[in-house]
Design a protein around this motif. Structure first.
Motif, PDB file in Angstrom:
ATOM      1  N   UNK A  62       8.293 -16.538   5.459  1.00 56.17           N
ATOM      2  CA  UNK A  62       9.161 -17.597   4.945  1.00 56.17           C
ATOM      3  C   UNK A  62       9.690 -18.452   6.093  1.00 56.17           C
ATOM      4  N   UNK A  63      10.124 -17.788   7.165  1.00 57.86           N
ATOM      5  CA  UNK A  63      10.658 -18.514   8.320  1.00 57.86           C
ATOM      6  C   UNK A  63       9.563 -19.321   8.996  1.00 57.86           C
ATOM      7  N   UNK A  64       8.395 -18.737   9.164  1.00 62.38           N
ATOM      8  CA  UNK A  64       7.284 -19.428   9.814  1.00 62.38           C
ATOM      9  C   UNK A  64       6.879 -20.677   9.049  1.00 62.38           C
ATOM     10  N   UNK A  65       6.900 -20.586   7.717  1.00 68.63           N
ATOM     11  CA  UNK A  65       6.501 -21.733   6.892  1.00 68.63           C
ATOM     12  C   UNK A  65       7.469 -22.903   6.998  1.00 68.63           C
ATOM     13  N   UNK A  66       8.705 -22.626   7.355  1.00 67.51           N
ATOM     14  CA  UNK A  66       9.687 -23.711   7.489  1.00 67.51           C
ATOM     15  C   UNK A  66      10.905 -23.240   8.228  1.00 67.51           C
ATOM     16  N   UNK A  67      10.827 -23.140   9.566  1.00 65.83           N
ATOM     17  CA  UNK A  67      11.930 -22.545  10.342  1.00 65.83           C
ATOM     18  C   UNK A  67      13.266 -23.265  10.192  1.00 65.83           C
TER      19      UNK A  67
END
Length: 328
Positions: free
Chosen positions: A165-170
């Motif tokens: 989730x973080x990688x997709x939109x930090x």
């Protein structure tokens, strides 16, 4: 543990040997698993165009006919993968899988939207739905074989979900919360080192969001404190906990957790004093007089008024003749 897995595989093998009918074409969708389309329902739900097929899926979903929704939505994605209707179909697949308590395949269906359709109207909601799914695994939900057979809870896999989730939109709205939950999952594993890393990342990356940054610093201190409790002779961890709590108290003095942080600092310093005293005794027992004196002095520097201060002074005085003899 081995016995449990042997029993599981025997059960799976037995189930696979049972005769069964497959009344329709069987399809496999990566990340979502196997499903079939019933011939008997063809006239009811199949349509010749993507728009009409999606309308069937939408209506079925509204009417809580989730099997038909899945069939119709899967057909949109499979037959018209590049159409404007495919992202919404993938979204409906994820929603139906959630309703059926198939959370991991649902997470993967949402991930398909993020990877293939970044301009989808459902993009932001999909990220939040992934977050809520990961929260359920954090709460103890079991991961399943083929999305069906419960296997085990896994904080490692849960942390990886939050990481996706973080990688997709930090810098999305959900990312700070997901980053914090990585730390929570690692804490449940008792992997305090990785928990600290997750919280430190949150405090640094989201420093402009006071609520997140304050919580991250405080949780960083807590994780260090838990780690320090597992390492009797590693006093550096207690020192890192004190530093994190001190930064938290300095940067966010109005936070209602400051008194708890200051109480932890006092407790940790007492633990440091006790730990250094024990290390000094260890060196003294091994006749390493110089090392013992160093740690007895550390006791006095940390807290000259602690219960260990007077015994430390006595031992320093008692060891001075031995140090002089060793030097000569």
């Amino acid at each position: 543990m081995n016995g449990r897995f042997i029993s599981l595989w025997l059960l799976i093998a037995f189930a696979m040997l049972l005769p069964f009918r497959c009344p329709a074409p069987l399809y496999y969708t990566p990340g979502e698993g196997w499903y079939y389309e019933s011939f008997g329902e063809k006239a009811n739900w199949q349509r010749p165009r993507a728009k009409e097929q999606l309308e069937v899926a939408e209506e079925a979903f509204t009417n809580q006919q989730y099997n038909i929704t899945l069939h119709a939505a899967h057909r949109v994605v499979r037959v018209w993968p590049l159409s404007d209707y495919a992202p919404r179909a993938d979204y409906l697949i994820g929603r139906c899988l959630e309703v059926k308590h198939r959370d991991e395949p649902a997470f993967n269906a949402y991930e398909s939207i993020i990877q293939k359709y970044p301009n989808s109207d459902d993009y932001e909601e999909v990220q939040w739905r992934q977050y809520e799914i990961a929260n359920r695994f954090l709460a103890g939900e079991w991961f399943r074989l083929w999305g069906v057979i419960p296997l085990y809870p896994s904080m490692d896999q849960t942390a990886k979900m939050y990481s996706e989730i973080v990688t997709n939109g930090p810098y999305s709205d959900v990312a700070p919360k997901a980053q914090m939950q990585i730390g929570a999952a690692r804490e449940k594993q008792k992997d305090y080192e990785d928990a600290v890393t997750a919280y430190a990342t949150a405090a640094d990356r989201y420093h402009d969001q006071p609520q997140i940054a304050a919580d991250a610093l405080y949780r960083e201190g807590l994780a260090y404190e838990k780690q320090a409790a597992t390492a009797e002779y590693d006093q550096s961890t207690a020192g890192k906990a004190i530093a994190a709590y001190t930064d938290f108290s300095t940067l966010y003095p109005e936070d209602n957790r400051v008194p708890a942080a200051q109480a932890s600092i006092i407790k940790l310093k007492a633990q440091q004093v006790e730990g250094n005293f024990k290390i000094a005794q260890f060196y003294e027992k091994g006749k390493k007089w110089a090392g013992a004196v160093v740690y007895y002095n550390e006791v006095l520097q940390l807290d000259p008024n602690s219960p260990y201060a007077a015994p430390a002074r006595e031992r320093i005085e008692a060891l001075k003749p031995r140090l002089q003899t060793a030097m000569n």
